[in-house]
Design an enzyme around this catalytic site. Sequence first.
Site, PDB file in Angstrom:
ATOM      1  CG  ASP A 208     -44.318 -22.496-113.948  1.00 33.05           C
ATOM      2  OD1 ASP A 208     -43.362 -21.915-113.421  1.00 33.05           O
ATOM      3  OD2 ASP A 208     -45.261 -22.982-113.294  1.00 33.05           O
ATOM      4  CD  GLU A 265     -39.364 -23.650-113.024  1.00 33.94           C
ATOM      5  OE1 GLU A 265     -39.041 -23.364-111.871  1.00 33.94           O
ATOM      6  OE2 GLU A 265     -40.518 -24.014-113.315  1.00 33.94           O
TER       7      GLU A 265
HETATM    8  C1  NOJ Z   1     -42.129 -22.172-110.887  1.00 37.69           C
HETATM    9  C2  NOJ Z   1     -42.265 -20.681-110.832  1.00 37.69           C
HETATM   10  O1  NOJ Z   1     -41.065 -20.088-111.233  1.00 37.69           O
HETATM   11  C3  NOJ Z   1     -42.654 -20.354-109.417  1.00 37.69           C
HETATM   12  O2  NOJ Z   1     -42.566 -18.985-109.144  1.00 37.69           O
HETATM   13  C4  NOJ Z   1     -44.035 -20.891-109.164  1.00 37.69           C
HETATM   14  O3  NOJ Z   1     -44.381 -20.694-107.816  1.00 37.69           O
HETATM   15  C5  NOJ Z   1     -44.106 -22.391-109.477  1.00 37.69           C
HETATM   16  N1  NOJ Z   1     -43.426 -22.751-110.679  1.00 37.69           N
HETATM   17  C6  NOJ Z   1     -45.538 -22.818-109.632  1.00 37.69           C
HETATM   18  O4  NOJ Z   1     -46.057 -22.308-110.828  1.00 37.69           O
END
Ligand code: NOJ
Length: 539
Positions: A208, A265
């Site tokens: 993440d 990500e």
């Molecule tokens: C990216 C995640 O995919 C999202 O859903 C989340 O709100 C943020 N990061 C914070 O963790």
Amino acid sequence: MTHSEWWRDAVIYQIYPRSFADSDGDGYGDLPGAISKLPYLKELGVDAVWLSPFYLSPMADAGYDVADYREVDPLFGKTSDATRLVEEAHALGLKVFIDLVPNHTSDRHVWFQAAVVAEPGSPEREMYLIRDGKGEGGELPPNNWKSLFGGPGWSRLKRPDGTPEQWYLHLFDVHQPDLDWESEAVRAGFDDILRHWLDLGVDGFRVDVAHSLVKEAGLPDEAEQSEFLEGDLGPRWDQDGVHDVYRRWRKVLDEYDGDRAMVAEAWVPNPERLAMYVRPDEMHQAFNFDFLSSTWDAARYRKVIKQTMAANEAVGAPTTWVLSNHDVVRHASRLGREETNNTAGISARDPQPDNVLGLRRAKAATLLMLALPGSAYLYQGEELGLPEHTAVPDELRQDPIWEGTKHQEVGRDGCRIPLPWVADAPGLGFGPSGKTWLPQPDSYAQLAVDQQMGDPTSTWTMYQTALKLRRQYALGAGSMTWEVAPEHVLAFDNGQVRVLVNVGGPAIPLPEGKVLLASTEVAGELPTDAAVWLLKPTD
Ligand code: NOJ
């Protein structure tokens, strides 16, 4: 899938657990529900699943606020259900990625609870980005950073008697304090978390906000004007120091057999910066968000595909394609509206997408994606052609973005609606009680799984056929050669397969070759907003 480096060409299906399948009737999807649907995913033909967080959490951000990285939240089942899921997936030949959330914890995590009661300068506080405020009494936040969910990026701690003291950073919700990745205790803590899950048999991690862990030293103010276009995202994103973290994790993963892998990500300014995350001693994959963000424009797709593939090839990594996830407007709606902010969501007050046009383009985009060399991610429900739910009543909204932005943005609930499994069952067969944590739009009934499986003309069958052909012709492991075509047509060969995508232009005559699959009916020509896979004639 048993071949080594399986992740290079794998198709990975994102399960968003709370909206996938509910086993106990509380209206929230759970791990036993997900386990019961693994054979469905096998039949669809994917290679692996990635599960969004299912860990113990107060759910301030739907589980991306983790209170314990080793426990399953009771909402999603028992901790042993996670192990069972991994075992049952493996028995079916499916790999399993889980979500790792390293930028921040929940404010209920023991590390943060200890930091709050500890003194400034203590080892407990050093695990988080906790700083003195500016101004005479420290009454001003340490810098001007804003939260991505709206409002300030800093909140002030208070003594039990109410005396205000230091500030903590939260790039996201106020309940998601940012860890300080300069801290060796944080680094060692995450090594242990990785090992815990690797020991349990997971095949890897989706990481993440992988571009945010390390912040610029001194936490300087952000420039008023974002320098995004210059390739610099400012002091809190994509800092070079973050790569040390991934080199360290790579060594941990490499201690294990079975080609364990990580996917980043990372929302970064250009393909070259993205490719840095997938250098040989770092992660394995990084989502290609430039591809996801492209508007329905042939020149733009061509450019993104060429640039990302070149940047990744330079470091020996595959490209990782994606069109939808739990943070953006579903591509069946996104491609049916003008370019706009797709993480802000769509409400009934906004201009509505043309979902017929959107689905037509989405199917063509999917056939483009699945014909490209590399790996691809699917988001649950896209195989049904689900549109975004654009009429969630305001009082039922759950995404913290809605409150955080003081109702300026509706947020991401519209892409997180519980899946429709059975058209004429209560709650469209999401669970045994008919309850669903977000309401389903009427349009989902006719798109339910039971309406589409076995129907040769359905979106579901197009996905299943595409995945079968992709494997048969080894498209994921292939290489592409661009063909001469009109400007509005993407045309390339991948091995024996010729791919044509008409991106919004007039119909073109189909070249020679047997039609293997098309996103719509093709009779001698490829109409607008459509894609076709042809078997190249042999000379
Ligand atoms: C990216 C995640 O995919 C999202 O859903 C989340 O709100 C943020 N990061 C914070 O963790």
